[in-house]
Design an enzyme around this catalytic site. Structure first.
Site, PDB file in Angstrom:
ATOM      1  N   ARG A   1       0.824  -1.225   0.000  1.00 48.64           N
ATOM      2  CA  ARG A   1       0.000   0.000   0.000  1.00 48.64           C
ATOM      3  C   ARG A   1       0.854   1.270   0.000  1.00 48.64           C
ATOM      4  O   ARG A   1       0.514   2.280   0.622  1.00 48.64           O
ATOM      5  CB  ARG A   1      -0.973   0.014   1.174  1.00 48.64           C
ATOM      6  CG  ARG A   1      -2.014  -1.074   1.131  1.00 48.64           C
ATOM      7  CD  ARG A   1      -2.957  -0.969   2.318  1.00 48.64           C
ATOM      8  NE  ARG A   1      -2.244  -1.230   3.570  1.00 48.64           N
ATOM      9  CZ  ARG A   1      -2.693  -0.883   4.772  1.00 48.64           C
ATOM     10  NH1 ARG A   1      -3.838  -0.258   4.888  1.00 48.64           N
ATOM     11  NH2 ARG A   1      -1.995  -1.164   5.860  1.00 48.64           N
TER      12      ARG A   1
ATOM     13  N   LYS B   1     -20.246   2.928  -7.661  1.00 46.53           N
ATOM     14  CA  LYS B   1     -19.573   1.644  -7.845  1.00 46.53           C
ATOM     15  C   LYS B   1     -19.281   1.375  -9.316  1.00 46.53           C
ATOM     16  O   LYS B   1     -20.068   1.684 -10.203  1.00 46.53           O
ATOM     17  CB  LYS B   1     -20.443   0.512  -7.276  1.00 46.53           C
ATOM     18  CG  LYS B   1     -20.630   0.574  -5.765  1.00 46.53           C
ATOM     19  CD  LYS B   1     -19.353   0.280  -5.023  1.00 46.53           C
ATOM     20  CE  LYS B   1     -19.534   0.356  -3.518  1.00 46.53           C
ATOM     21  NZ  LYS B   1     -20.257  -0.780  -2.955  1.00 46.53           N
TER      22      LYS B   1
ATOM     23  N   CYS C   1     -22.289   7.880   5.321  1.00 42.92           N
ATOM     24  CA  CYS C   1     -21.666   6.582   5.551  1.00 42.92           C
ATOM     25  C   CYS C   1     -20.925   6.631   6.888  1.00 42.92           C
ATOM     26  O   CYS C   1     -20.975   7.628   7.605  1.00 42.92           O
ATOM     27  CB  CYS C   1     -20.711   6.253   4.393  1.00 42.92           C
ATOM     28  SG  CYS C   1     -20.365   4.493   4.183  1.00 42.92           S
TER      29      CYS C   1
ATOM     30  N   SER D   1     -19.490   3.793  12.533  1.00 46.11           N
ATOM     31  CA  SER D   1     -18.086   3.888  12.939  1.00 46.11           C
ATOM     32  C   SER D   1     -17.682   5.341  13.164  1.00 46.11           C
ATOM     33  O   SER D   1     -18.201   6.262  12.535  1.00 46.11           O
ATOM     34  CB  SER D   1     -17.184   3.264  11.872  1.00 46.11           C
ATOM     35  OG  SER D   1     -17.361   3.913  10.627  1.00 46.11           O
TER      36      SER D   1
ATOM     37  N   LEU E   1       1.270   3.472  -2.348  1.00 43.69           N
ATOM     38  CA  LEU E   1       0.613   4.639  -2.939  1.00 43.69           C
ATOM     39  C   LEU E   1      -0.377   5.264  -1.963  1.00 43.69           C
ATOM     40  O   LEU E   1      -0.480   6.488  -1.866  1.00 43.69           O
ATOM     41  CB  LEU E   1      -0.106   4.247  -4.236  1.00 43.69           C
ATOM     42  CG  LEU E   1      -0.758   5.417  -4.980  1.00 43.69           C
ATOM     43  CD1 LEU E   1       0.285   6.439  -5.424  1.00 43.69           C
ATOM     44  CD2 LEU E   1      -1.579   4.924  -6.170  1.00 43.69           C
TER      45      LEU E   1
ATOM     46  N   CYS F   1      -8.201   1.313   0.968  1.00 48.43           N
ATOM     47  CA  CYS F   1      -7.970  -0.078   0.606  1.00 48.43           C
ATOM     48  C   CYS F   1      -8.691  -0.983   1.603  1.00 48.43           C
ATOM     49  O   CYS F   1      -8.831  -0.645   2.768  1.00 48.43           O
ATOM     50  CB  CYS F   1      -6.483  -0.408   0.612  1.00 48.43           C
ATOM     51  SG  CYS F   1      -5.513   0.568  -0.544  1.00 48.43           S
TER      52      CYS F   1
ATOM     53  N   HIS G   1     -16.868  11.013   2.408  1.00 51.12           N
ATOM     54  CA  HIS G   1     -15.715  10.614   1.615  1.00 51.12           C
ATOM     55  C   HIS G   1     -14.881  11.820   1.187  1.00 51.12           C
ATOM     56  O   HIS G   1     -13.893  11.670   0.469  1.00 51.12           O
ATOM     57  CB  HIS G   1     -16.165   9.817   0.393  1.00 51.12           C
ATOM     58  CG  HIS G   1     -16.855   8.541   0.761  1.00 51.12           C
ATOM     59  ND1 HIS G   1     -18.218   8.478   0.970  1.00 51.12           N
ATOM     60  CD2 HIS G   1     -16.383   7.293   0.982  1.00 51.12           C
ATOM     61  CE1 HIS G   1     -18.548   7.235   1.287  1.00 51.12           C
ATOM     62  NE2 HIS G   1     -17.464   6.504   1.312  1.00 51.12           N
TER      63      HIS G   1
ATOM     64  N   GLU H   1     -26.845   7.100   0.887  1.00 49.97           N
ATOM     65  CA  GLU H   1     -26.001   8.203   0.427  1.00 49.97           C
ATOM     66  C   GLU H   1     -26.824   9.127  -0.439  1.00 49.97           C
ATOM     67  O   GLU H   1     -27.463   8.690  -1.382  1.00 49.97           O
ATOM     68  CB  GLU H   1     -24.816   7.650  -0.367  1.00 49.97           C
ATOM     69  CG  GLU H   1     -23.914   8.715  -0.963  1.00 49.97           C
ATOM     70  CD  GLU H   1     -24.375   9.218  -2.320  1.00 49.97           C
ATOM     71  OE1 GLU H   1     -24.187  10.413  -2.578  1.00 49.97           O
ATOM     72  OE2 GLU H   1     -24.936   8.427  -3.094  1.00 49.97           O
TER      73      GLU H   1
END
Length: 777
Positions: free
Chosen positions: A15, A118, A740, A447, A17, A530, A708, A679
């Site tokens: 990871r 998506k 989210c 979360s 990047l 990721c 996001h 969303e």
């Protein structure tokens, strides 16, 4: 026969990047350092593929954020609101690019991000292009040309990869009425011609056009756009070798269209749709090469050489070796980087590891298949073939896979298990009497930020540097602080923050039998985000409660309601690497039974509101409309099987993100969740139209700010969104929440945004109560 690859993971095997981008965004490294890391990854990927023996190596598959956003920048499809970043602030091209993806809120500017959704039926997210009537295009970014020139200088036989012009337009959205985005093909095509002209001057031989929409249902206008685009390209560049790639589905009724296009090669996905080979071979013109996607680019199971060779041999018998190419089914973007990095047998046993192949190993599979198909099988090749056959047979017979107890319970499932005791109107009255929640109740999706401290505690615990008691004490302290803060700012329904969870799927998989895990099996979800999907290798069983202890602890801290937080069966399925030796519906029902047990235990522990997140239901929808009804039937039933074993007064929530609901709204309603959160902020509440037109009966929480993006929306902005929502959804059915979960955000921006959200809810409450007719206008 040639081998080629459609794309390689861009994140780096560890990871690199992700870390470089996040360090740049936080000001820890310079733009030059970020670009250097990007080039290092490109060079490593090219060399890795060259050493593996891949004949044609993709370039321009690397991206700092998203390949569709790359395309928008390349062709100058930059929404007007971002122009001031360059005009007034002199920012670099890459800063403009990141602003388009993440929004921009500094130096006196406050610019929202572009919409994200998506990528077909994957868990990868792309940035949605925005188109206006008479949209103009121009070559703005020369990334594809620069990367090809760099690769050529490094001695790489490079094949530039570019999103095809028709699929690019179809992936976008019209931002004003009165035109069809496909009408823009005439404006867009000259930029593609310009790109190809510049690549030709550097000596390009092959170029790959990704046109996944050829495997979708297409109207007449789209079909004509394909013909116009590729006949024009052929006319301008008659000697250029072009390959059109399709994936995730079969060509079906588009087969004649695809094989009539004036291109040199056509790629088909034989992992998802092996049945299309016969028909494609019959339709293929004499001068067209067929690329066989025989190595699974989306899953991690070792290729069955015997099965793949049957496809390759059938194609070569019909076309000849010179007209056949061997490749993965799609870009390896969706696979983890390197199985060799998995050295911990506690996570991944030696037996299970022998069943797997990650991106690096898939390259080897492609090359070996070519050799097996074109050379006499002897010596080393014979050994590799027999080893592969042994691994395939071992997996079929392994005692790890089958669980008689689970099979017996599956056979005992009845229709009544997927139904609540009463309909929603009856349940709503009971829940109102029991919960006594206000109008426009506020909550979050689940979360809270996983700070570096929280992540370090988890790492130290796993290394044995913290005892279980010490680790739990730190998490309890963090949980209590989050509960107190939520009480302080006035959130109505609280969450415990999920500090004990590494990932919303992996956390559950670790506690379920039938799952295996990796240490470095990361794949890109969006931007620098990721995920590390668990591996479902066998029958699934819950051995003990998974979340009850933490939910009960959080509820003991407060008199307010704390939601129990679970991930739904379809999402656990979709966001895992799933076994391919039984129907996905069967695996999904096994997960549903495990979640059903957890829901029951939470209810018995006194948790009155339980959220079962299903953000992946829309994602799993088959690309062809004719196939959708069967999928939706078993997917919705699995959710209901998981959620329906509770009393009427227990309120069931679900959450979905980045989904277009119009064509499946009746199935969303059939889930029969008491509250659905979705969303909506990036689309400016457009997604609510489907719910309004359908007259959706249950309660809805349309997300009022985009988590996001790091920008903090104002109270005014959220009030305006809520007013839009209240025009189409009854106010008494509306909840107020973010888009989210907040795991990836920082506390500073999270606190500011949630305080603004609570204030927006308070303003809406006051306005609602002040109206005699109890409506908001």
């Amino acid at each position: 026969m040639q081998t080629h690859n459609l794309g390689y993971p861009r994140i780096g095997s560890k990871r690199e990047l992700k870390k470089a981008c996040e360090n740049y965004w936080s000001g820890k490294i310079s733009l030059a350092e970020l670009k250097l890391k990007g080039r290092e990854i490109c060079l490593q990927n090219w060399k890795l593929q060259q050493d593996a023996g891949i004949d044609l190596i993709p370039v321009n598959d690397f991206s700092y954020y998203d390949q569709v956003l790359d395309m928008s920048l390349m062709v100058g499809a930059i929404p007007q609101r971002y122009h001031q970043i360059l005009e007034n602030h002199g920012k670099e091209e890459l800063d403009l690019y990141f602003a388009m993806a993440r929004g921009y809120q500094k130096e006196g500017l406050d610019i929202t991000a572009m919409e994200m959704t998506k990528w077909f039926d994957t868990n990868y997210h792309y940035i949605v292009p925005e188109f206006n009537k008479n949209q103009s295009f121009k070559l703005f970014s020369t990334k594809i040309i620069d990367e090809f020139a760099d690769a050529k200088q490094q001695g790489i036989k490079a094949k530039p990869v570019i999103l095809g012009p028709v699929s690019y337009l179809l992936l976008g959205k019209e931002k004003e009425e009165g035109f069809d985005k496909l009408d823009l093909i005439k404006n867009l095509l000259p930029v593609y011609i310009d790109i190809l002209d510049k690549l030709s001057k550097y000596g390009v031989e092959w170029i790959q056009f990704d046109e996944p929409f050829l495997a979708m249902d297409l109207g007449e206008k789209a079909q004509q756009a394909f013909k116009a685009a590729y006949y024009e390209i052929k006319k301008k560049f008659p000697s250029l070798k072009t390959i059109i790639t399709t994936y995730f589905e079969s060509l079906r009724d588009n087969l004649q269209l695809a094989t009539s296009l004036p291109v040199c090669a056509l790629h088909i996905d034989l992992v998802r749709c092996p049945e299309q080979l016969e028909e494609t071979l019959s339709a293929l013109p004499e001068n067209m090469t067929l690329s066989l996607g025989v190595v699974d680019g989306r899953n991690i199971w070792k290729n069955d050489f015997q099965k793949s060779l049957q496809f390759i041999n059938k194609a070569t018998e019909k076309l000849g070796e010179a007209s056949v190419m061997v490749a993965p089914s799609c870009s390896l973007l969706h696979s983890p980087c390197d199985l060799d990095l998995e050295t911990n047998e506690k996570n991944l046993s030696k037996e299970i590891k022998n069943w797997l192949a990650f991106a690096k190993q898939k390259l080897d599979e492609v090359v070996i298949l070519k050799k097996l198909a074109t050379e006499n099988v002897s010596g080393k090749l014979s050994t590799q073939y027999l080893e592969n056959k042994g691994a395939i047979e071992n997996r079929k017979k392994s005692l790890l896979i089958h669980n008689d107890k689970v099979i017996k319970r599956m056979n005992a499932i009845t229709d009544s298990m997927a139904k609540r005791e009463n309909t929603f109107p009856v349940r709503k009255i009971k829940q109102q009497n029991s919960l006594q929640l206000p109008i426009f109740p506020t909550t979050t999706i689940g979360s809270f930020p996983q700070t570096p401290e929280v992540r370090s505690w988890r790492a130290k615990f796993k290394k044995g540097e913290l005892t279980a008691t010490e680790y739990e004490a730190k998490l309890k302290k963090e949980t209590e602080e989050s509960i107190r803060w939520q009480e302080e700012i006035g959130i109505d329904v609280l969450v415990h923050g999920e500090f004990e969870r590494n990932d919303m799927v992996e956390y559950f998989g670790e506690q379920l039998k039938g799952f295996a895990f990796t240490k470095n099996g990361w794949v890109q979800s969006y931007g620098s985000r990721c995920v590390k999907p668990p591996i479902i290798y066998g029958d699934i069983e819950r051995l003990s409660p998974m979340t009850v202890e933490w939910s009960s602890f959080a509820q003991s801290l407060t008199q307010q309601y704390v939601k129990g937080m679970l991930t739904g069966p379809v999402t656990i399925l979709q966001w895992s690497f799933v076994r391919n030796d039984q129907p996905r519906s069967q695996t999904c029902n096994q997960i549903a039974l495990a979640i059903r047990d957890e829901v029951s235990d939470l209810e018995q522990a006194g948790i009155q509101i339980i959220q079962i997140d299903e953000p992946a239901i829309r994602e799993g929808l088959p690309l062809r409309k004719a196939d959708r009804e069967n999928y939706l039937k078993w997917a919705i039933n699995a959710f209901r099987l998981a959620s329906s074993g509770v009393k009427d007064a227990t309120q069931i929530h679900t959450h979905m993100c980045y989904s277009e609901f119009n064509d499946i709204i009746n199935h969303i309603a059939a889930m029969d969740a008491d509250v659905i959160t979705i969303e909506c902020s990036r689309s400016q509440m457009e997604l609510l139209d489907a719910f309004a037109e359908f007259n959706y009966p249950n309660e809805i929480g349309p997300g009022v700010y985009d988590i996001h993006s790091p920008r903090v929306p104002s109270k005014k902005e959220m009030v305006e969104l809520l007013k839009k929502a209240a025009k189409v959804i009854p106010a008494e059915n509306l909840w107020v929440n973010p888009d989210c979960g907040l795991k990836t955000r920082h506390w500073e921006e999270t606190k500011k945004a949630l305080e603004e959200m609570v204030a927006a809810s308070a303003e809406m409450k006051a306005a609602f109560l002040a109206k005699d007719d109890q409506t908001v206008v």
